[in-house]
Structure formats: C-alpha cells, structure tokens
Enzyme design. Sequence first.
Site, short mmCIF file in Angstrom:
data_model
loop_
_atom_site.label_atom_id
_atom_site.label_comp_id
_atom_site.label_asym_id
_atom_site.label_seq_id
_atom_site.Cartn_x
_atom_site.Cartn_y
_atom_site.Cartn_z
N GLY A 90 0.79 -1.22 0.00
CA GLY A 90 0.00 0.00 0.00
C GLY A 90 0.83 1.28 0.00
N ASN A 119 6.17 -5.63 8.54
CA ASN A 119 6.50 -6.42 9.72
C ASN A 119 7.90 -6.04 10.22
OD1 ASN A 119 8.61 -8.63 8.73
ND2 ASN A 119 7.09 -8.35 7.11
N CYS A 125 19.64 3.75 14.84
CA CYS A 125 19.26 2.73 13.86
C CYS A 125 17.98 2.06 14.37
CB CYS A 125 20.40 1.72 13.61
SG CYS A 125 20.41 0.29 14.70
N CYS A 175 18.43 0.50 17.75
CA CYS A 175 18.86 1.36 18.87
C CYS A 175 17.75 1.51 19.91
CB CYS A 175 19.27 2.74 18.36
SG CYS A 175 20.96 2.79 17.70
N CYS A 185 -7.76 -9.66 10.05
CA CYS A 185 -6.81 -8.91 9.23
C CYS A 185 -6.76 -7.46 9.68
CB CYS A 185 -7.14 -9.01 7.75
SG CYS A 185 -8.50 -7.99 7.23
#
Lengths: 425, 425
Positions: B95, B199, B241, B244, B265
Amino acid sequence: MEAELKNLLSDLHALEDSLRDPTHHSLIDKMRSRVERLSVMENSRVVQRVKIKDMSAEVVDSNPYSRLMALQRMGIVDNYERIREFSVAIVGIGGVGSVAAEMLTRCGIGRLLLYDYDKVELANMNRLFFRPEQAGMTKTDAAVQTLSDINPDVVLESYTLNITTVQGFETFMSSLNNKSFRPDKEGSGVDLVLSCVDNYEARMVVNQACNELSQTWMESGVSENAVSGHIQLLVPGETACFACAPPLVVASGVDERTLKREGVCAASLPTTMGVVAGLLVQNTLKYLLKFGNVTPYLGYNALKDFFPTMEMKPNPQCSNAACLEKQKEYALAKPARDAAARAKMEVEISLEPECLHEDNDWNISVVDDSDVQVSSTSSGALPEGLVFELPSADEFQKPSVSEETTNTVDDLEDLRRQLEALNAD
Amino acid sequence: MEAELKNLLSDLHALEDSLRDPTHHSLIDKMRSRVERLSVMENSRVVQRVKIKDMSAEVVDSNPYSRLMALQRMGIVDNYERIREFSVAIVGIGGVGSVAAEMLTRCGIGRLLLYDYDKVELANMNRLFFRPEQAGMTKTDAAVQTLSDINPDVVLESYTLNITTVQGFETFMSSLNNKSFRPDKEGSGVDLVLSCVDNYEARMVVNQACNELSQTWMESGVSENAVSGHIQLLVPGETACFACAPPLVVASGVDERTLKREGVCAASLPTTMGVVAGLLVQNTLKYLLKFGNVTPYLGYNALKDFFPTMEMKPNPQCSNAACLEKQKEYALAKPARDAAARAKMEVEISLEPECLHEDNDWNISVVDDSDVQVSSTSSGALPEGLVFELPSADEFQKPSVSEETTNTVDDLEDLRRQLEALNAD
C-alpha cells in the site's frame, strides 16, 4: 474487441464450409488458432471485477472490502457499509481531484459525480492517476474508464463541462439537486462537494452553488511552486464561506488569467498533490462515517513538514448575499440546536451503564482516598538541604512581631513565671 | 497481440492468392477489414510514451517533465535533471511502497529497484496502484507493467524474493552493491533505500543491510487500525538505527507471527497509505535534490490531524554490532567534519557581496542607535500605581542597615556638624 474476434471466427467457419477444395483447410485452421490465441490474450486483459452486492468482512484474498470492514473490528468506524449510501461530487479532476476520486472509489463510496472540461495531456503525467495512453481523452472519460475498472460497485456520473459558464452552472446545480440515487435524503442530492480546481473563479462558483443549496463542501489547493497546499471545510452559515475572507486577487476584482504569463507554467509534484488528496479524502471519510475530528482547516508546508490548523467564523460583512442569508438562518436556529444538544446529552447520561463489571473474579475493591494526606513539596516543604531564597507572599505580609513576644505567647507557663518574678521585685 | 494480427493479415493475403474462385474474395475482404479494425483498437490502446533523452522545461502539453522542471524557475530546486542520476531501492511493494514507486516514476527518477515476494490479491484493491485485472500476478511484475507504461525513461529492476531468507538477503545485498548504473558513485550502488514493509522482521533485515553498507535509508509504517503512520530517516552512525530503540515485540524476542490471529486482518485505508507514501517520497526528493528540510521523523495521526516530529541519537548500547561500528566511525570523523564545515562557512563568507546596493537613489542612511536609551519596565521600574509584592532577591539578601546610619553616612557634612555638636556638649 471481443465481438470482432467472434465475428472473425464465424467468418472463418463460413469460408471453410464454402470451400470445396480441402487444400486450403490447413491455412484456415492456422488462422483459427491465431484468432483463438488473440481471444485468450484479450480475455486475460479485460477480466473485470464482478459487482458485489453486500460488503463482507470475511478475511479472504478475493474480498476487496475486507481491509475496510476491518475498521469496524478495530473500533474506528461504527458502520462502514453506510459508505454505500453517500454521494460525493468532485469538481476538477486534475492532480488532486483524480486521486481523491480514486481513493473514494477504492473505499467503495456509493456514488461519485465528476466535473471537468479539460483533456488529459502528457504534461499531466507528473501527477498520479492518468496514464500516457489516455492523452487526448477528456479527463472525465479517462477517469470513468479507470475508476469503473477499479470498482464497478461505485455509481459514476461524469459531466464534461465548465461550471463557470451559464449553461455549465445550470447543469452543475441540477446535478447536485438530483435525488434519484437516494430519494429520502434531506437537502440536496449529494452529501459533500469537493472542490479540486486550480483557479479562484471556479472556487467562487462552487462557493455560490453551495451557499445557495446550504451544501457542506471542502476546498483544496496546491501552491504554484508545488511545495504547499491546504484543505478547508465550509459549512454555509456556520463557518466562513470562500467570499468571507477572499484572496487578494478575488477581492481586488482582477481577472486572474491576466496574471499568468504565456509559456510559464506552474510547478507540480505527485507527492504534494497525493498528500493533499489523502488529507482531503481522510477528512471526507471522517465527516461521512463520523469518526475522529473533522478538521476545519489544515495547511501543508512541504519544505518544513509544518501542518498549521485554524478555524474561520463567517464574516457578517460578507459580499455574498446567499452567505449572509445562511448566517441569519444559522443564528435563528441556535435555540433549536441548543435544545437538541441538551436532549442528546441527557440521553447519553441516562444510557450510561450503572455497573460496568458484574462479576469480580479478582476481588478488586476501590479504596476511599479522600482522607489520605498527600505529602509532597507542593505543600511548601522543600527537600532536605534546600531553602527558599525569598519568603512566601503570606509570610512577607504578616505584621512583624518581635521574636521575644512570639516566644512568650507560645509558652503560657513561661509567661506566668515572668509575671511572678516581676511581682516579687 | 500486434504480431499475431499482422500474421493474420498475411495469412488472409496468402489465402486470397491461392483461391482461384473470386466468389470468396468478398468474404476475405470483410475479414481483412475486421483484422484492420482490431489493429486500430489495439494500437490506440498500447500507444506507449516514447523515451525522452533530455528533460526539457519547454511548456507544451506533450512534455511530461514541464511541471517538474518548473521547480527550478520557481526557485525550489537548483538542478531538477539530476534526478536521473539517482537509484532508489523500495523494499515492499504494498500500500505504501507501490504508491512511492509510482510517485518516483512520475518524477522521472533514474533507476528503481523493487523487492517483494507477494502476489496481488483483490483484497489489496482498497489501496491505490494495483488494478483488479492484475490479481494473481506477483506484485513486482504488476508494478513493472504499470510503471514502465507510465514512464519508460525509468530503469526498473525487480526482485521477486523474500529478503528475510538467507538466499534473499544475499541477492538483496548484491543488488544494492551493483554499481553498473553509475560506476563513479561513492558507497553502495543506490542513493537511498525506502523500507515499506509491514512487519518488524523485515525492518530489522533492512536495518542490518543498511548498517553493513553505511547506507542511508528511510523507514515507513502504517498502524493496524489504519489511522496513523510515520516516516523516519536513518543514517548509520549518525542517527538511531532501528535496533537502537527497538519496538517491544523486537526487544522481547517474540515471533510476531504468533501475535496474529487466524481470520483477523489489519484494517487499511488508501488515504493514510497515500499520505504516508507522499510524505516519504517528498522527504526523498528533499534529500536527493537538496531543498527544504529533510525531516528526521514525522508522525501522522489521522483522527486528530496531528503530525509529531522528533530526533533520535544512536544508542551507545545498541544490540547491533554494525551500528556500534558506524557510531565509532562517525565519532572518529568528527574533526574532519568540523574542518569541512568551517571551510564551507569561510567560502560562503568570502562569497558574500561587500556592497548590496551600489546606488542610493533615496539617500537612505543608517542611524547609529548605540547611544539610544531604552526605557522599559525590564530595568526594574514598574508602571505607575503598581508596587512589587515581594522584594527582589538582591534587596532581601542585603545586610540590614538602620535608616539613620544610612542617611548619616550619605551626608559627610551633616556627620561633621553632629560631631561638633557632641564636642560642644
């Protein structure tokens, strides 16, 4: 194309039948298989999504509404399927309007009314939505082509016209007033008008139409240097209309077309237009489906990622007569509005659950803390090692009392002893 | 399809030639005109935009770059055409990633590298970009099909793979390192990596790759309830990062797949995803073309239209070894960075014009205001009628001196007279 291919097949069949000489049959077979291959290619290309009668929340890959109906399970929207009842009119199908139309189409809006008089050009390809092969088509035709492929459930009405002409304005007004989609709807035939035009003249025309119809609308715009934009909610009589605080070019009565130089074009970016379209349709969804806060005005400064908001009340000296009329109506309706708000609040209070948790598995009890003493530095005590640099205002205003007197008053026993000593002298 | 239609025409020609009986010729003529009509339809559909060698600023409807090159005339970008030198890698073509890819394609980016292993489903149709007829295709193939139609000037590379597998990660790394597009480029083969995955596992893999390559990247995300999102700039060694300050699910080592329930979902909206993609690519353009402020972190709360920003320094206790190494390198390079910044500032100062206005038609002169007394309450004086409730700290800490003594000390003549009076006693 499909029909033409079918006709070709039957022509081949007829030719084969009429040929007595079978030496030609192998060539005809070859041609038939060519036509069949063409049909397969064509079919694989135009597989259209079938219409869907009811929106389902079922989580399967083939359900185009599963991720939208999930908004109910996530607690964001009470009744997502209501979106099918709404009609939204979009004026201007350019860099913002076309993307807004695509977003509403993918959300499964009931009906879209599209207005534009322009044609698609290759020069529009730096914004989302239109494709190079649509160059030369009217924007309305190209939009209907793309949107009906994406979601055949949406009722699309397109008007290839200029709303700033007399004839165009009349058609615009009558299309907004048409209630055949939902005959029981109050007010006009649409739930919201989105203005996505690129000039002030057209904005003033949308403003006039919406003031006359008491039609809530949202305005949008992107700057000529492509790096800022805004959206604005306009409710006739309740918020400022577009003429209440007009831009200088409108207020001064200059024809804005004279301000544009030949061979000079405004800059535009797909990012800024995409963001403005996204914010506009997000506000539209919040307004229609009643969730979150509908924002009265939201600016977007792309160079600094700054998003100012504000509210504008109507101008009692507005130059638009229809606006002044709606302001009067809005003021007159105040007692009724207040009574409705009171009644609603009373219903909400009476509906409040008396007992939230009927069972108490964990024997949780509420402790009465009204007697608990809060000990903190807020009472005036300082942490160890610290002293106030200045006395408190109360201390400073106390009448000064000599230390001796204070000590004597504090100790009555001592006072009595001093009195006895004086008497004994 | 075009080739097949051409073959069909030559077959018809061959058939006509071999038929001695002219009664069949009218049928063959009819078939020929059918095939010709099919060719016209086909051609009108696949008119592809021709490639364009140099970006032009010419304002004609047929120029797809006129509105982008106008950014130079508007003073926003110094050299827009440089965009053709840049390579951007997009991980996740869902998306957000697909819309980001379309925006960069329409902006005329030099080269796009696309990574995804998923297929297009009808359930994705509530977001922009993919079309229902692409259901079943891999997202990478469908994206290449759409993007190459939109702008054939962009070099597209697609990788249908999962970067979280060993094999996938290797291909990911080697594709980022490939410099054939611009052999003289410093660092890796790409200018920016955009993470558009859904994810944490994949985000951690992008983080690992970018830390190892010292590759600047931008992260993006949209919440499961569809109404908020964010973008973030990550520069290895210079900013935090992704490891971190890891999200709880990463820090606790839980497999996030176990958190997702069967048949449930996440919700998603084309508006939120479009806004996040727009903000992400806007930040990308600002970073690549050096205009405006590149935002280190920008949040988007759709319910309130709230856009928080923040900055995150690297964590000296980061769990990622490559991050710690880049932090060390960044600290070691500080003196060189400071020297470069000083040198740049000196050049800028030396380039500053000594005299801005050579002529002075209006005889404007600058008045020296260094002697002007500023009278304001800031000096301690209060407006008439007001008194301080508390003494100032300075006054309060002064050793208390009797009024009499003060007066006497102030007037030496008076003191002498008092002394004489005492002596006269």
